[in-house]
Design a protein around this motif. Structure first.
Motif, short mmCIF file in Angstrom:
data_model
loop_
_atom_site.label_atom_id
_atom_site.label_comp_id
_atom_site.label_asym_id
_atom_site.label_seq_id
_atom_site.Cartn_x
_atom_site.Cartn_y
_atom_site.Cartn_z
N HIS A 117 -2.54 -9.11 -12.80
CA HIS A 117 -1.59 -9.65 -11.82
C HIS A 117 -2.14 -9.67 -10.40
O HIS A 117 -1.41 -9.55 -9.43
N THR B 209 -1.19 -0.36 -12.78
CA THR B 209 -0.02 -0.81 -13.55
C THR B 209 -0.45 -1.41 -14.90
O THR B 209 0.26 -1.29 -15.89
N CYS C 266 -2.37 -7.08 -5.19
CA CYS C 266 -1.34 -6.09 -5.54
C CYS C 266 -1.67 -4.81 -4.80
O CYS C 266 -0.87 -4.30 -4.02
N CYS D 193 -5.45 -3.30 -11.98
CA CYS D 193 -4.50 -2.43 -11.28
C CYS D 193 -4.07 -1.31 -12.22
O CYS D 193 -4.03 -1.48 -13.43
ZN LIG Z 1 -0.59 -3.91 -9.47
#
Ligand SMILES: [Zn+2]
Ligand SMILES: [Zn+2]
Length: 330
Positions: free
Chosen positions: A64, A44, A149, A42
């Motif tokens: 995640h 992030t 996510c 991701c």
């Molecule tokens: Zn994420």
């Protein structure tokens, strides 16, 4: 176990995650131990690795969007062998004002998977039993990972933007999250306008049913009811605002933005236009989205990397070279 560990966000080498042998996590009360099968990559993760999000934990294992099988800590509801997903929100306190008012995504002391606790770039991962989600059997491990996510928070963005069936929706940026959101929007009979950089991202958007596709600087040819921005850029937020009808909403799906440039209030915000940020996710977002994903037979476009090449996967994401989502196979 083998894991990818973030040594220091200040280390600017291209191999910021070190593949290491680390102790297997020990089971804790209220948790389940997962044997990891796949973990999605991701944006992030890049913000964590680059230090754009302040470090929460030395030597963290990021990741995640975990797909894993329960190997310890099984319960009646979650028997051994159950395949579950873990997302960005790994837990909340349950006691703050936000948790008690149905906004657990805004919890004052949340646990973030792969940021405040170790995540899924590892052979085993520990997760709170009340924050794992049994996965639809129709999806294989690798295809389920990006839902966790990119998919769930993309879905929350559609909710934050207040999208209703048949509306005209702009997607600004077309990475992992947008390529899943468009499938939901098409199922809702929305007309989707996509502005994005990168010819291959535009091709993918067209193939997935966008009514119009343009470069990131092109203005959609119709006024939009709603828009979602995915790029970590304030210029994109302003571009989305400029495309909105009166009363429309821009949802900003970004955990970090460079800044928002000055813009003209009279032309861009007057007329009850709204800009809203999208922050984390609730467990009901996760359950609702996974159910919709199963119903519409959502099939993410994925690029697979082995754990040893996690740094290459992150570099490819950074350079916008992934169409759809990158997934680490374990
Ligand atoms: Zn994420
Ligand atoms: Zn809370």
């Amino acid at each position: 176990m083998k894991a990818a560990v973030l040594i220091s966000p200040q280390d600017l080498s291209p191999h910021r995650l070190r593949i290491s042998e680390v102790p297997k996590p020990e089971l804790k009360p209220g948790h389940v131990l997962l044997h990891t099968r796949a973990c999605g990559v991701c944006r992030t993760d890049l913000h964590i690795i680059d230090g754009e999000l302040p470090p929460r934990q030395e030597g963290i294992i990021p990741g995640h969007q975990i797909v894993g099988e329960i190997v310890d800590g099984a319960t009646t509801e979650l028997p051994a062998g159950t395949r579950v997903g873990v997302s960005w929100i790994g837990g909340v306190d349950g006691s703050c004002w936000y948790c008690q008012h149905g906004f657990e995504n805004l919890c004052d002391s949340p646990t973030f998977t792969g940021y405040s606790v170790n995540g899924g770039y590892a052979e085993y991962a520990l997760a709170r039993a009340d924050f794992v989600f049994p996965l639809p059997t129709a999806l294989d491990d690798l295809q389920a990972a990006p839902l966790l996510c990119a998919g769930i928070i993309g879905f929350r963005s559609l909710r934050v933007a207040g999208i209703e069936q048949g509306e005209r929706v702009g997607l600004f940026g077309f990475g992992a999250s947008a390529h899943l959101a468009i499938a939901v929007l098409r199922a809702w009979k929305c007309e989707v306008y996509v502005s994005t950089r990168g010819a291959s991202h535009r091709q993918l958007a067209a193939a997935l049913g966008a009514a119009w596709v343009g470069k990131e600087t092109d203005r959609p040819p119709a006024k939009l009811d709603r828009a979602v921005t995915f790029a970590p850029s304030g210029d994109v937020v302003v571009a989305a605002l400029a495309s909105l009808r009166k009363g429309g909403i821009v949802a900003v799906n970004a955990i970090h933005l460079d800044r928002i440039p000055e813009f003209d209030y009279d032309a861009l915000l007057w007329g009850e236009r709204q800009v809203r940020s999208v922050t984390n996710m609730t467990r009901s977002d996760a359950r609702d989205f996974l159910q919709i994903a199963a119903e519409i037979n959502l099939r993410p476009k994925i690029t697979i990397f082995p754990l040893d090449r996690v740094n290459d996967a992150l570099a490819a994401l950074r350079n916008d070279l992934i169409d759809g989502a990158a997934v680490i196979a374990l």
